[in-house]
Design a protein around this motif. Structure first.
Motif, mmCIF file in Angstrom:
data_model
loop_
_atom_site.group_PDB
_atom_site.id
_atom_site.type_symbol
_atom_site.label_atom_id
_atom_site.label_comp_id
_atom_site.label_asym_id
_atom_site.label_seq_id
_atom_site.Cartn_x
_atom_site.Cartn_y
_atom_site.Cartn_z
ATOM 1 N N GLY A 1 0.817 -1.212 0.000
ATOM 2 C CA GLY A 1 0.000 0.000 0.000
ATOM 3 C C GLY A 1 0.847 1.256 0.000
ATOM 4 N N PHE A 2 1.935 1.264 0.757
ATOM 5 C CA PHE A 2 2.838 2.407 0.793
ATOM 6 C C PHE A 2 3.488 2.635 -0.565
ATOM 7 C CE2 PHE A 2 7.183 4.017 1.422
ATOM 8 C CZ PHE A 2 6.874 5.271 1.931
ATOM 9 N N ILE A 3 3.922 1.575 -1.208
ATOM 10 C CA ILE A 3 4.558 1.693 -2.532
ATOM 11 C C ILE A 3 3.563 2.245 -3.549
ATOM 12 C CG2 ILE A 3 5.516 0.338 -4.452
ATOM 13 C CD1 ILE A 3 6.912 -1.395 -2.324
ATOM 14 N N LEU A 4 2.313 1.771 -3.517
ATOM 15 C CA LEU A 4 1.294 2.295 -4.425
ATOM 16 C C LEU A 4 1.035 3.780 -4.175
ATOM 17 C CD1 LEU A 4 -1.327 -0.587 -4.612
ATOM 18 C CD2 LEU A 4 0.156 0.249 -6.437
ATOM 19 N N SER A 5 1.004 4.184 -2.932
ATOM 20 C CA SER A 5 0.779 5.589 -2.592
ATOM 21 C C SER A 5 1.908 6.470 -3.115
ATOM 22 C CB SER A 5 0.659 5.724 -1.074
ATOM 23 O OG SER A 5 0.631 7.069 -0.701
ATOM 24 N N VAL A 6 3.141 6.060 -2.915
ATOM 25 C CA VAL A 6 4.295 6.832 -3.374
ATOM 26 C C VAL A 6 4.311 6.896 -4.900
ATOM 27 C CG1 VAL A 6 6.822 6.830 -3.508
ATOM 28 C CG2 VAL A 6 5.685 6.446 -1.324
ATOM 29 N N THR A 7 4.013 5.810 -5.572
ATOM 30 C CA THR A 7 4.001 5.785 -7.037
ATOM 31 C C THR A 7 2.934 6.726 -7.586
ATOM 32 O OG1 THR A 7 4.769 3.499 -7.000
ATOM 33 C CG2 THR A 7 3.803 4.285 -9.050
ATOM 34 N N GLY A 8 1.759 6.719 -6.984
ATOM 35 C CA GLY A 8 0.689 7.608 -7.428
ATOM 36 C C GLY A 8 1.058 9.067 -7.246
ATOM 37 N N THR A 9 1.696 9.392 -6.137
ATOM 38 C CA THR A 9 2.127 10.763 -5.878
ATOM 39 C C THR A 9 3.182 11.197 -6.888
ATOM 40 O OG1 THR A 9 1.672 10.469 -3.535
ATOM 41 C CG2 THR A 9 3.104 12.299 -4.129
ATOM 42 N N HIS B 1 3.530 10.086 -9.987
ATOM 43 C CA HIS B 1 2.879 10.292 -11.289
ATOM 44 C C HIS B 1 2.143 11.623 -11.321
ATOM 45 C CE1 HIS B 1 3.862 6.583 -13.267
ATOM 46 N NE2 HIS B 1 3.463 5.870 -12.233
ATOM 47 N N LEU B 2 1.461 11.973 -10.251
ATOM 48 C CA LEU B 2 0.750 13.243 -10.180
ATOM 49 C C LEU B 2 1.729 14.409 -10.220
ATOM 50 C CD1 LEU B 2 -1.933 14.730 -9.831
ATOM 51 C CD2 LEU B 2 -1.607 14.541 -7.364
ATOM 52 N N SER B 3 2.830 14.287 -9.511
ATOM 53 C CA SER B 3 3.848 15.332 -9.498
ATOM 54 C C SER B 3 4.451 15.518 -10.890
ATOM 55 C CB SER B 3 4.933 14.971 -8.498
ATOM 56 O OG SER B 3 5.977 15.905 -8.533
ATOM 57 N N GLN B 4 4.702 14.430 -11.579
ATOM 58 C CA GLN B 4 5.262 14.508 -12.928
ATOM 59 C C GLN B 4 4.274 15.159 -13.894
ATOM 60 O OE1 GLN B 4 6.173 10.711 -14.697
ATOM 61 N NE2 GLN B 4 7.575 11.608 -16.176
ATOM 62 N N ALA B 5 2.996 14.834 -13.782
ATOM 63 C CA ALA B 5 1.975 15.446 -14.644
ATOM 64 C C ALA B 5 1.879 16.949 -14.384
ATOM 65 C CB ALA B 5 0.626 14.770 -14.421
ATOM 66 N N GLN B 6 1.942 17.362 -13.112
ATOM 67 C CA GLN B 6 1.899 18.783 -12.778
ATOM 68 C C GLN B 6 3.135 19.504 -13.309
ATOM 69 O OE1 GLN B 6 -1.376 19.398 -12.049
ATOM 70 N NE2 GLN B 6 -0.617 20.804 -10.511
ATOM 71 N N ASP B 7 4.280 18.847 -13.271
ATOM 72 C CA ASP B 7 5.509 19.437 -13.786
ATOM 73 C C ASP B 7 5.411 19.671 -15.292
ATOM 74 O OD1 ASP B 7 8.147 20.398 -13.521
ATOM 75 O OD2 ASP B 7 8.947 18.475 -14.216
ATOM 76 N N ILE B 8 4.856 18.717 -16.011
ATOM 77 C CA ILE B 8 4.684 18.870 -17.461
ATOM 78 C C ILE B 8 3.707 20.000 -17.759
ATOM 79 C CG2 ILE B 8 3.757 17.738 -19.531
ATOM 80 C CD1 ILE B 8 4.966 15.104 -18.403
ATOM 81 N N LEU B 9 2.600 20.063 -17.021
ATOM 82 C CA LEU B 9 1.639 21.155 -17.212
ATOM 83 C C LEU B 9 2.278 22.509 -16.904
ATOM 84 C CD1 LEU B 9 -1.816 19.940 -15.864
ATOM 85 C CD2 LEU B 9 -1.270 20.743 -18.158
ATOM 86 N N MET C 1 -8.461 21.844 -8.413
ATOM 87 C CA MET C 1 -7.406 20.827 -8.343
ATOM 88 C C MET C 1 -6.738 20.689 -9.707
ATOM 89 S SD MET C 1 -6.132 18.764 -6.211
ATOM 90 C CE MET C 1 -5.362 17.223 -5.932
ATOM 91 N N GLY C 2 -5.421 20.635 -9.736
ATOM 92 C CA GLY C 2 -4.686 20.494 -10.987
ATOM 93 C C GLY C 2 -4.492 21.807 -11.732
ATOM 94 N N TYR C 3 -4.763 22.932 -11.086
ATOM 95 C CA TYR C 3 -4.647 24.248 -11.717
ATOM 96 C C TYR C 3 -3.178 24.625 -11.848
ATOM 97 C CZ TYR C 3 -5.138 29.309 -12.292
ATOM 98 O OH TYR C 3 -5.066 30.599 -12.749
ATOM 99 N N VAL C 4 -2.825 25.156 -13.017
ATOM 100 C CA VAL C 4 -1.458 25.598 -13.277
ATOM 101 C C VAL C 4 -1.530 26.986 -13.892
ATOM 102 C CG1 VAL C 4 0.649 25.134 -14.575
ATOM 103 C CG2 VAL C 4 -0.638 23.243 -13.646
ATOM 104 N N GLU C 5 -0.667 27.882 -13.428
ATOM 105 C CA GLU C 5 -0.633 29.252 -13.950
ATOM 106 C C GLU C 5 0.808 29.714 -14.022
ATOM 107 O OE1 GLU C 5 -3.347 32.143 -12.175
ATOM 108 O OE2 GLU C 5 -1.690 33.566 -12.131
ATOM 109 N N HIS C 6 1.114 30.461 -15.067
ATOM 110 C CA HIS C 6 2.461 31.027 -15.202
ATOM 111 C C HIS C 6 2.320 32.416 -15.798
ATOM 112 C CE1 HIS C 6 6.821 30.657 -15.264
ATOM 113 N NE2 HIS C 6 6.784 31.357 -16.380
ATOM 114 N N GLN C 7 3.163 33.341 -15.340
ATOM 115 C CA GLN C 7 3.114 34.719 -15.829
ATOM 116 C C GLN C 7 4.500 35.158 -16.262
ATOM 117 O OE1 GLN C 7 2.490 38.245 -13.135
ATOM 118 N NE2 GLN C 7 0.520 38.251 -14.200
ATOM 119 N N GLN C 8 4.547 35.856 -17.397
ATOM 120 C CA GLN C 8 5.809 36.426 -17.859
ATOM 121 C C GLN C 8 5.591 37.895 -18.176
ATOM 122 O OE1 GLN C 8 7.885 34.331 -20.946
ATOM 123 N NE2 GLN C 8 8.515 32.758 -19.518
#
Length: 160
Positions: free
Chosen positions: A32-40, A42-50, A147-154
């Motif tokens: 269960g711990f390994i599944l939790s860490v893996t899911g986190t 994947h979510l972090s990687q998706a947010q980084d790409i966004l 949830m999942g909101y991403v914003e960037h300003q230049q």
């Protein structure tokens, strides 16, 4: 009298079941711990790409604003920027870009402010400030980000 070797099996009955249950509980918890860490991860990687895509979208908005000011000085955006009221604060010109190829999920809001300056006998010049905000929501910038909101300003400044 009985020897100790014949008494041990009587006291050890049921121990293997307890050990097996303990091992199963430990392995299930570890899984269960390994599944939790893996899911986190994947979510972090998706947010980084966004986030990277939002940065590129904001950069596209700055480039669009620069082109409007430099290449189309008689256009609506540049004219509104040149004749807008006030200094940096209230936007003189505002344009929302939606559905750019490759960045269709982003809303890009481009604002422009400008001021004319004269330094002594030198020629007058105008300073433009172009602010581009990109986000993955229809309401950009969002007051209450979902949830999942991403914003960037230049921000870019031009002197012409």
């Amino acid at each position: 009298m009985k020897s100790i070797s014949t008494m041990c099996p009587k006291f050890q009955r049921g121990f293997s079941i307890l050990a097996a249950i303990f091992i199963l509980v430990v392995l299930a918890s570890l899984g269960g711990f390994i599944l939790s860490v893996t899911g986190t991860q994947h979510l972090s990687q998706a947010q980084d790409i966004l986030g990277s895509r939002a940065q590129l979208a904001a950069r596209s908005g700055v480039e669009w604003g620069r082109n409007q000011v430099i290449l189309a000085p008689a256009g609506v955006f540049a004219t509104a920027c040149n004749t807008g009221a006030g200094y940096i604060g209230a936007p003189a010109a505002l344009q929302t870009l939606i559905g750019l190829p490759g960045l269709a999920e982003f809303t890009i809001v481009v604002t422009c402010h400008s001021n004319a300056y004269q330094e002594g006998a030198a020629a007058a010049y105008r300073v433009y400030q172009i602010v581009s905000t990109a986000c993955n929501n229809a309401n950009c910038p969002a007051a209450t980000p979902p949830m999942g909101y991403v914003e960037h300003q230049q921000i870019a400044r031009l002197q012409l």
